[in-house]
Design a protein around this motif. Structure first.
Motif, PDB file in Angstrom:
ATOM      1  N   ALA A 113      67.997  46.134  63.884  1.00  7.49           N
ATOM      2  CA  ALA A 113      69.586  46.067  62.810  1.00  7.49           C
ATOM      3  C   ALA A 113      70.609  45.309  64.202  1.00  7.49           C
ATOM      4  CB  ALA A 113      69.966  46.439  61.964  1.00  7.49           C
ATOM      5  N   LEU A 114      70.584  46.372  65.041  1.00 10.83           N
ATOM      6  CA  LEU A 114      71.853  45.659  66.088  1.00 10.83           C
ATOM      7  C   LEU A 114      71.688  45.038  67.012  1.00 10.83           C
ATOM      8  CD1 LEU A 114      72.864  49.694  66.747  1.00 10.83           C
ATOM      9  CD2 LEU A 114      73.871  48.355  65.709  1.00 10.83           C
ATOM     10  N   GLY A 115      69.989  44.653  67.333  1.00 11.02           N
ATOM     11  CA  GLY A 115      69.903  43.489  68.320  1.00 11.02           C
ATOM     12  C   GLY A 115      69.956  42.708  67.159  1.00 11.02           C
ATOM     13  N   LEU A 116      69.392  42.087  66.725  1.00  9.97           N
ATOM     14  CA  LEU A 116      69.084  41.155  65.475  1.00  9.97           C
ATOM     15  C   LEU A 116      70.429  40.765  65.485  1.00  9.97           C
ATOM     16  CD1 LEU A 116      67.866  39.088  64.106  1.00  9.97           C
ATOM     17  CD2 LEU A 116      67.684  39.843  61.829  1.00  9.97           C
TER      18      LEU A 116
ATOM     19  N   ALA B  77      73.439  41.354  67.466  1.00  8.79           N
ATOM     20  CA  ALA B  77      74.197  40.407  68.410  1.00  8.79           C
ATOM     21  C   ALA B  77      73.555  39.388  69.202  1.00  8.79           C
ATOM     22  CB  ALA B  77      74.031  41.934  69.601  1.00  8.79           C
ATOM     23  N   ALA B  78      72.530  39.216  69.012  1.00  6.77           N
ATOM     24  CA  ALA B  78      72.003  37.956  69.092  1.00  6.77           C
ATOM     25  C   ALA B  78      72.160  36.829  68.222  1.00  6.77           C
ATOM     26  CB  ALA B  78      70.281  37.838  68.517  1.00  6.77           C
ATOM     27  N   LEU B  79      72.739  37.291  67.107  1.00  2.44           N
ATOM     28  CA  LEU B  79      73.432  35.786  66.202  1.00  2.44           C
ATOM     29  C   LEU B  79      74.867  35.859  66.769  1.00  2.44           C
ATOM     30  CD1 LEU B  79      72.411  36.957  62.020  1.00  2.44           C
ATOM     31  CD2 LEU B  79      71.381  34.960  63.716  1.00  2.44           C
ATOM     32  N   ALA B  80      74.828  36.623  67.152  1.00  6.12           N
ATOM     33  CA  ALA B  80      76.622  37.136  67.475  1.00  6.12           C
ATOM     34  C   ALA B  80      76.061  35.737  68.724  1.00  6.12           C
ATOM     35  CB  ALA B  80      77.354  38.225  68.015  1.00  6.12           C
ATOM     36  N   LEU B  81      75.885  36.053  69.627  1.00  5.84           N
ATOM     37  CA  LEU B  81      75.373  35.628  70.752  1.00  5.84           C
ATOM     38  C   LEU B  81      74.470  33.312  70.679  1.00  5.84           C
ATOM     39  CD1 LEU B  81      73.893  38.174  73.635  1.00  5.84           C
ATOM     40  CD2 LEU B  81      76.465  36.997  73.696  1.00  5.84           C
ATOM     41  N   ALA B  82      74.607  33.198  69.641  1.00  2.00           N
ATOM     42  CA  ALA B  82      73.648  31.898  69.208  1.00  2.00           C
ATOM     43  C   ALA B  82      74.644  30.837  69.778  1.00  2.00           C
ATOM     44  CB  ALA B  82      73.811  31.740  67.347  1.00  2.00           C
ATOM     45  N   ARG B  83      75.984  31.213  69.938  1.00  6.67           N
ATOM     46  CA  ARG B  83      76.336  29.578  70.582  1.00  6.67           C
ATOM     47  C   ARG B  83      76.126  29.796  71.725  1.00  6.67           C
ATOM     48  NH1 ARG B  83      80.758  28.335  73.164  1.00  6.67           N
ATOM     49  NH2 ARG B  83      81.703  26.243  72.337  1.00  6.67           N
ATOM     50  N   SER B  84      75.998  31.169  72.922  1.00  3.63           N
ATOM     51  CA  SER B  84      75.875  30.755  74.090  1.00  3.63           C
ATOM     52  C   SER B  84      74.450  30.175  73.863  1.00  3.63           C
ATOM     53  CB  SER B  84      76.192  32.598  74.345  1.00  3.63           C
ATOM     54  OG  SER B  84      77.890  32.720  74.474  1.00  3.63           O
ATOM     55  N   LEU B  85      73.594  30.996  73.635  1.00  6.58           N
ATOM     56  CA  LEU B  85      72.205  30.901  73.542  1.00  6.58           C
ATOM     57  C   LEU B  85      71.433  29.135  73.479  1.00  6.58           C
ATOM     58  CD1 LEU B  85      70.369  33.504  71.920  1.00  6.58           C
ATOM     59  CD2 LEU B  85      70.250  33.538  74.010  1.00  6.58           C
ATOM     60  N   THR B  86      72.576  28.371  72.395  1.00  3.82           N
ATOM     61  CA  THR B  86      72.682  26.911  72.771  1.00  3.82           C
ATOM     62  C   THR B  86      72.724  26.740  73.774  1.00  3.82           C
ATOM     63  OG1 THR B  86      72.386  27.199  69.972  1.00  3.82           O
ATOM     64  CG2 THR B  86      73.083  25.426  71.343  1.00  3.82           C
ATOM     65  N   LEU B  87      73.556  26.953  74.392  1.00  7.17           N
ATOM     66  CA  LEU B  87      74.770  26.244  75.394  1.00  7.17           C
ATOM     67  C   LEU B  87      73.310  26.815  76.827  1.00  7.17           C
ATOM     68  CD1 LEU B  87      78.564  26.603  74.670  1.00  7.17           C
ATOM     69  CD2 LEU B  87      76.517  24.112  74.423  1.00  7.17           C
ATOM     70  N   LEU B  88      72.871  27.928  76.645  1.00  7.71           N
ATOM     71  CA  LEU B  88      72.705  28.220  77.872  1.00  7.71           C
ATOM     72  C   LEU B  88      71.232  27.730  78.062  1.00  7.71           C
ATOM     73  CD1 LEU B  88      72.860  31.986  77.813  1.00  7.71           C
ATOM     74  CD2 LEU B  88      73.346  30.577  79.519  1.00  7.71           C
ATOM     75  N   ARG B  89      70.344  26.680  77.476  1.00  8.93           N
ATOM     76  CA  ARG B  89      69.973  26.001  77.218  1.00  8.93           C
ATOM     77  C   ARG B  89      70.169  24.425  78.803  1.00  8.93           C
ATOM     78  NH1 ARG B  89      67.877  24.245  71.604  1.00  8.93           N
ATOM     79  NH2 ARG B  89      69.744  23.733  71.345  1.00  8.93           N
ATOM     80  N   PHE B  90      71.345  24.240  78.448  1.00 11.37           N
ATOM     81  CA  PHE B  90      71.655  23.482  79.458  1.00 11.37           C
ATOM     82  C   PHE B  90      71.785  23.746  81.147  1.00 11.37           C
ATOM     83  CE2 PHE B  90      73.228  22.662  74.909  1.00 11.37           C
ATOM     84  CZ  PHE B  90      72.716  20.786  75.002  1.00 11.37           C
TER      85      PHE B  90
ATOM     86  N   LEU C 282      73.044  38.181  81.246  1.00 21.24           N
ATOM     87  CA  LEU C 282      72.913  39.972  81.676  1.00 21.24           C
ATOM     88  C   LEU C 282      72.595  40.402  80.008  1.00 21.24           C
ATOM     89  CD1 LEU C 282      72.704  42.274  83.009  1.00 21.24           C
ATOM     90  CD2 LEU C 282      75.421  42.666  83.390  1.00 21.24           C
ATOM     91  N   GLU C 283      73.791  39.950  79.476  1.00 17.71           N
ATOM     92  CA  GLU C 283      73.062  41.011  77.858  1.00 17.71           C
ATOM     93  C   GLU C 283      72.176  40.266  77.428  1.00 17.71           C
ATOM     94  OE1 GLU C 283      78.110  40.377  77.390  1.00 17.71           O
ATOM     95  OE2 GLU C 283      77.704  38.741  75.882  1.00 17.71           O
ATOM     96  N   VAL C 284      71.963  39.689  77.904  1.00 20.02           N
ATOM     97  CA  VAL C 284      70.372  38.642  76.778  1.00 20.02           C
ATOM     98  C   VAL C 284      68.905  39.148  77.445  1.00 20.02           C
ATOM     99  CG1 VAL C 284      68.484  37.111  76.705  1.00 20.02           C
ATOM    100  CG2 VAL C 284      71.773  36.192  76.025  1.00 20.02           C
ATOM    101  N   LEU C 285      69.122  39.557  78.899  1.00 20.59           N
ATOM    102  CA  LEU C 285      68.238  39.639  79.420  1.00 20.59           C
ATOM    103  C   LEU C 285      68.270  41.565  78.934  1.00 20.59           C
ATOM    104  CD1 LEU C 285      66.053  40.475  81.743  1.00 20.59           C
ATOM    105  CD2 LEU C 285      68.236  41.045  83.565  1.00 20.59           C
ATOM    106  N   LEU C 286      69.530  42.647  78.614  1.00 14.41           N
ATOM    107  CA  LEU C 286      70.108  43.706  78.017  1.00 14.41           C
ATOM    108  C   LEU C 286      69.214  44.011  76.626  1.00 14.41           C
ATOM    109  CD1 LEU C 286      72.800  45.193  79.765  1.00 14.41           C
ATOM    110  CD2 LEU C 286      70.583  45.281  80.694  1.00 14.41           C
ATOM    111  N   LEU C 287      69.600  43.014  75.996  1.00 16.75           N
ATOM    112  CA  LEU C 287      68.888  43.354  74.725  1.00 16.75           C
ATOM    113  C   LEU C 287      67.504  42.601  74.854  1.00 16.75           C
ATOM    114  CD1 LEU C 287      69.805  42.909  71.763  1.00 16.75           C
ATOM    115  CD2 LEU C 287      70.210  40.794  71.629  1.00 16.75           C
ATOM    116  N   SER C 288      66.680  41.676  75.598  1.00 14.99           N
ATOM    117  CA  SER C 288      65.738  41.584  75.137  1.00 14.99           C
ATOM    118  C   SER C 288      64.988  43.103  75.315  1.00 14.99           C
ATOM    119  CB  SER C 288      65.301  40.806  76.543  1.00 14.99           C
ATOM    120  OG  SER C 288      63.510  40.186  75.753  1.00 14.99           O
TER     121      SER C 288
END
Length: 383
Positions: A253-256, A258-271, A288-294
């Motif tokens: 629940a917490l990870g999901l 956090a991932a939704l809060a990072l959704a915009r950054s994740l979209t831009l990290l594809r570039f 770092l945040e995405v790696l720790l979450l994963s």
């Protein structure tokens, strides 16, 4: 001399005159009320004390998420119905509503429902961790199972079970193992970051080493102890540690969120990194945040079901094939992972009954050809 016509400047700081078009009803309306959303989006706006706000919803994403949720609900009812003691789907719904006899309620609530909850939670966690890692590495093969994080968590969890001088619970040990594997993979990639096949090859090597360590530990203990640790080597929902599913539920629940809060950054990290930085993303911090979450999601899921790695590959692929390429399908991947895990465990319980196949074997049988198909088909760009 003729009077020259008066021309209105293109940009003016003068207040707009009162017109009937702007104030048709006598009350002031915002200019944003007439703003049309982009094609394929729904726009919902509201006013608050801090000003006017609006939210855009991707129509295709909403449809895909609703469809996956409906499919998951249907499969869950079928999962609770099938088994050595068949239960009618209507009776399952009555049990869930609290209107069934004691025998049916015992079979559904005590025997099948906890396992169903574990399947949904682990599948969702593996798939969410998978799509986070794939986005981070810009590579469809960069799932926690393939780059060695699963095997690292498994090795530490097995160490806690076989009793090699360690008394820490499997969830905590699995988190430690996943973190160790991730650190080693980054270190061996020699500064190349998470992009490129060097990161993948380093992860495969780290996973192979941890897999060998796991087999060595099992070979040096008594057969009864090895049998107790065996589910963590193949992936199974039979040997769930006490409290591990509840801990995974909280972490998911917490990870999901956090991932939704990072959704915009994740979209831009594809570039490219320069593009992401130019659009206001702190690339190093977000990675770092995405790696720790994963890593956290993978460790918690392995502590419940063992290394069911192919779910982290199949779930995101299903989500991407159904969703648009405008954003990272976080919710769709989470639902697809839960759906794949429930179907795999259902097949393992019923196909060769009364013999039960571990869920990790079922996902490997399905995921192997899927992996070959991914490698042979033209790769869809992440951008």
């Amino acid at each position: 001399m003729k009077n020259s016509p008066i021309r209105t400047p293109l940009l003016s700081t003068e207040p707009m005159p009162f017109t009937s078009e702007r104030y048709a009803t006598g009350s002031q309306h915002s200019d944003s009320d007439n703003v049309r959303p982009p094609i394929g989006f729904w726009r919902f706006g509201w006013r608050s004390a801090s000003g006017e706000k609006s939210v855009l919803f991707d129509q295709r994403a909403v449809a895909v998420n609703a469809g996956l949720l409906c499919c998951l609900s249907l499969v869950c009812v079928i999962y609770l119905s099938l088994g050595s003691v068949p239960v009618a789907p209507l009776a399952v719904l009555q049990v869930l509503l609290g209107n069934a006899d004691s025998m049916t309620a015992f079979v559904v609530q005590e025997l099948r429902l906890p396992r169903l909850a574990a399947a949904c939670a682990t599948g969702a966690a593996f798939a969410l961790a998978g799509i986070l890692m794939q986005t981070l590495a810009r590579n469809r093969l960069a799932t926690p199972g393939i780059i060695g994080i699963d095997n690292g968590a498994t090795a530490f969890a097995v160490a806690s079970v076989v009793g090699l001088g360690v008394s820490i619970a499997p969830p905590a040990m699995a988190l430690a193992g996943a973190t160790t594997a991730a650190v080693l993979t980054f270190g061996l990639s020699a500064g190349s970051g998470t992009q490129g096949y060097r990161f993948i090859i380093a992860g495969i090597g780290v996973g192979a080493v941890f897999g060998a360590v796991t087999q060595l530990m099992l070979a040096r203990v008594a057969i009864d102890t090895a049998n107790a640790a065996y589910p963590w080597t193949v992936g199974s929902l039979n040997a769930r540690p006490a409290g591990a599913v509840q801990l995974l539920g909280v972490g998911l629940a917490l990870g999901l969120a956090a991932a939704l809060a990072l959704a915009r950054s994740l979209t831009l990290l594809r570039f490219k990194d320069a593009t992401a930085r130019g659009l206001g993303v702190n690339v190093r911090r977000r990675r770092l945040e995405v790696l720790l979450l994963s890593v956290a999601l993978t460790g918690l899921a392995v502590a419940v079901a063992g290394p069911v790695g192919m779910v982290g590959l199949i779930g995101p692929e299903i989500a991407r094939s159904l969703s648009s390429s405008r954003s990272v399908p976080i919710m769709a991947a989470t639902l697809a992972g839960a759906l794949v895990m429930v179907l795999a465990d259902l097949a393992g319980r019923t196909l060769l009954a009364p013999i039960e196949l571990p869920v990790g074997i079922v996902t490997s049988v399905v995921g192997g050809p899927w992996l070959l198909w991914i490698l042979m088909r033209p790769q869809r760009s992440f951008t």
